[in-house]
Write a protein that holds these residues in place. Sequence first.
Motif, PDB file in Angstrom:
ATOM      1  N   ALA A   1       0.837  -1.209   0.000  1.00  0.00           N
ATOM      2  CA  ALA A   1       0.000   0.000   0.000  1.00  0.00           C
ATOM      3  C   ALA A   1       0.867   1.253   0.000  1.00  0.00           C
ATOM      4  CB  ALA A   1      -0.927  -0.016   1.218  1.00  0.00           C
TER       5      ALA A   1
ATOM      6  N   MET B   1       2.403   1.728  -3.478  1.00  0.00           N
ATOM      7  CA  MET B   1       1.409   2.232  -4.429  1.00  0.00           C
ATOM      8  C   MET B   1       1.127   3.710  -4.170  1.00  0.00           C
ATOM      9  SD  MET B   1       0.757  -0.174  -6.550  1.00  0.00           S
ATOM     10  CE  MET B   1      -0.645   0.400  -7.499  1.00  0.00           C
TER      11      MET B   1
ATOM     12  N   TRP C   1       1.505   6.502  -6.933  1.00  0.00           N
ATOM     13  CA  TRP C   1       0.326   7.268  -7.348  1.00  0.00           C
ATOM     14  C   TRP C   1       0.525   8.767  -7.130  1.00  0.00           C
ATOM     15  CZ3 TRP C   1      -3.170   2.964  -5.071  1.00  0.00           C
ATOM     16  CH2 TRP C   1      -3.691   2.187  -6.113  1.00  0.00           C
TER      17      TRP C   1
ATOM     18  N   PHE D   1      -0.622  -5.008 -10.892  1.00  0.00           N
ATOM     19  CA  PHE D   1      -0.945  -3.645 -10.457  1.00  0.00           C
ATOM     20  C   PHE D   1       0.043  -2.626 -11.031  1.00  0.00           C
ATOM     21  CE2 PHE D   1      -2.626  -5.981  -6.537  1.00  0.00           C
ATOM     22  CZ  PHE D   1      -3.889  -6.075  -7.082  1.00  0.00           C
TER      23      PHE D   1
ATOM     24  N   ARG E   1      -5.187   5.891  -9.211  1.00  0.00           N
ATOM     25  CA  ARG E   1      -5.821   5.512  -7.948  1.00  0.00           C
ATOM     26  C   ARG E   1      -7.350   5.581  -8.068  1.00  0.00           C
ATOM     27  NH1 ARG E   1      -5.713   5.865  -2.197  1.00  0.00           N
ATOM     28  NH2 ARG E   1      -3.497   6.158  -1.926  1.00  0.00           N
TER      29      ARG E   1
ATOM     30  N   PHE F   1      -8.635   2.697 -10.208  1.00  0.00           N
ATOM     31  CA  PHE F   1      -8.459   1.459  -9.436  1.00  0.00           C
ATOM     32  C   PHE F   1      -9.616   1.313  -8.448  1.00  0.00           C
ATOM     33  CE2 PHE F   1      -6.738  -1.198  -6.087  1.00  0.00           C
ATOM     34  CZ  PHE F   1      -5.960  -2.120  -6.765  1.00  0.00           C
ATOM     35  N   THR F   2      -9.899   2.408  -7.719  1.00  0.00           N
ATOM     36  CA  THR F   2     -10.981   2.382  -6.731  1.00  0.00           C
ATOM     37  C   THR F   2     -12.330   2.194  -7.416  1.00  0.00           C
ATOM     38  OG1 THR F   2      -9.679   3.961  -5.460  1.00  0.00           O
ATOM     39  CG2 THR F   2     -11.913   3.592  -4.725  1.00  0.00           C
ATOM     40  N   ALA F   3     -12.520   2.882  -8.541  1.00  0.00           N
ATOM     41  CA  ALA F   3     -13.800   2.782  -9.256  1.00  0.00           C
ATOM     42  C   ALA F   3     -14.043   1.345  -9.731  1.00  0.00           C
ATOM     43  CB  ALA F   3     -13.829   3.745 -10.422  1.00  0.00           C
TER      44      ALA F   3
ATOM     45  N   LEU G   1     -12.806  -1.382  -8.448  1.00  0.00           N
ATOM     46  CA  LEU G   1     -13.087  -2.186  -7.261  1.00  0.00           C
ATOM     47  C   LEU G   1     -14.541  -1.992  -6.827  1.00  0.00           C
ATOM     48  CD1 LEU G   1     -12.183  -4.002  -4.910  1.00  0.00           C
ATOM     49  CD2 LEU G   1     -11.337  -1.979  -3.745  1.00  0.00           C
ATOM     50  N   MET G   2     -15.003  -0.736  -6.880  1.00  0.00           N
ATOM     51  CA  MET G   2     -16.385  -0.435  -6.498  1.00  0.00           C
ATOM     52  C   MET G   2     -17.383  -1.170  -7.392  1.00  0.00           C
ATOM     53  SD  MET G   2     -16.736   1.158  -3.827  1.00  0.00           S
ATOM     54  CE  MET G   2     -18.496   1.120  -3.833  1.00  0.00           C
TER      55      MET G   2
ATOM     56  N   GLU H   1     -16.996  -4.016  -8.838  1.00  0.00           N
ATOM     57  CA  GLU H   1     -17.039  -5.417  -8.391  1.00  0.00           C
ATOM     58  C   GLU H   1     -17.840  -5.564  -7.112  1.00  0.00           C
ATOM     59  OE1 GLU H   1     -13.519  -7.721  -8.163  1.00  0.00           O
ATOM     60  OE2 GLU H   1     -12.622  -6.781  -9.918  1.00  0.00           O
ATOM     61  N   VAL H   2     -17.630  -4.621  -6.192  1.00  0.00           N
ATOM     62  CA  VAL H   2     -18.319  -4.673  -4.903  1.00  0.00           C
ATOM     63  C   VAL H   2     -19.837  -4.550  -5.100  1.00  0.00           C
ATOM     64  CG1 VAL H   2     -18.729  -3.344  -2.796  1.00  0.00           C
ATOM     65  CG2 VAL H   2     -16.395  -3.870  -3.502  1.00  0.00           C
TER      66      VAL H   2
END
Lengths: 334, 122
Positions: free
Chosen positions: B9, B12, B16, B54, B72, B75-77, B79-80, B82-83
């Motif tokens: 982390a 990254m 980033w 990654f 970043r 990446f977060t979007a 992941l969201m 998928e969630v």
Amino acid sequence: MTPAVLLLGYALLMSTAGSWALRRARWPHRSPRLGVAAWQAASLSALTATGLAGFVLLLPGSPLSVVAARAAHACVAAFDAAYAAPGGSTAGALVGAVLVGAVARCGVLLGHDLWAGRRERGRQRRMLMLVARPAGALDALVLDHEAVAVYCLPGRGGKVVFTTAALSALGTRERRAVLAHELAHLRQHHHLVVAAARALRRGFPGVPLLRAAETEIAVLVEMVADDVSARRGGRHSVASALRALHTFSSPHQPVEGQATGVATGQTARSALVPRLHHLLSPAQPARAAVLGARSVVIAASLILPVVLAVTPAAAAAQTGLCPVPAAPQLLPHR
Amino acid sequence: MRQFGELEAVVMDVLWSREGSATVRDVLGEMQRTRSIAYTTVMTVMDNLHRKGFLSREMEGRAWRYEPVKTRERFTADLMVEVLEGAEDRTGTLMHFLDAISAPELRRLRRLLAAEDSESSP
């Protein structure tokens, strides 16, 4: 009637009448924990009855029958006669193999789902750890994102995740209530309960009982987690967190609109209304006698298939009679 | 393993916030401001991140230059997505506090990502 027919009849009764009765009953939403047990027992007893029906159909004439008859101190011929299939032993064995196979497939599906779920969670956790940060006072992680979401990643080292949008939609008490709800999921391994119901429904597609069980169990475990949270921080904190998150994500659709959401199909599967109802109009707690009676019925539904399967063996052992197998007809040579 | 996760982390984060690519030595330099850490450790972590997909890397001179595959935000979007999808198919992989909110959020997020993709590829 032969045990196999009785067992299949029981499974059929459970998956039609049992399902109908449970869906009509109001008490599962009032005592969700017992409600989960009831749906699980109904599903499992139908499954056990089906599996046992397959098993007893495979029995007559098999080596297993000799072993089982000896164990029951019964004569093998009497034993085989007690379990004889209505349509002859070959047809019986064929149907038996199909039934046992179908039940075993549920186990395979569940194993696969659990394995795939674990792998998927591991992957998501690794991604999460790269971008999430601790939530300060809360024992949770925060993901910087404008979508409203709160969820938990079950399994070892389970995690609760809030997005920044979800945090800003909630007050301090509501955040604590949501966290307590998610921690209850983690502690009580609700993901396994949900996965099991899903595997059964997929194993026997089209069975109304198993379809209803999956849907209902998903709602009921949410209520169980709501109750845990409500005991800690009050019913109103959980309810207002539910409302806040719902309003935030669908600003034009009031909570009351959920009731008619079925018509639009948009929120048909939402548990929001039943959950709010459960939280805000808590019913009188059921009397101990009533709860006890329900528990007895639940336990009985699980035991009954086994009793149906074993009774003929016990009867065969008790009579002690041994029918003489028909002597092979020896035709004299001409 | 847990420590490695934390280091991943941090690495990254460094990459980033730099924008653009960096060598192990660049990252090491930034990380050493706040902690004592060995070159080989950072190299291993960055190699792992590359193996997991990654980071991308290119040889420049005699050193690899690493760069995050996604920003970043992206990446977060992703992941969201998928969630939120997890709430849809109800596999028991994740448990959502209120799964009804996932559908509108997912639609909104997909719209945003689609707009972003069509902007970046003319």
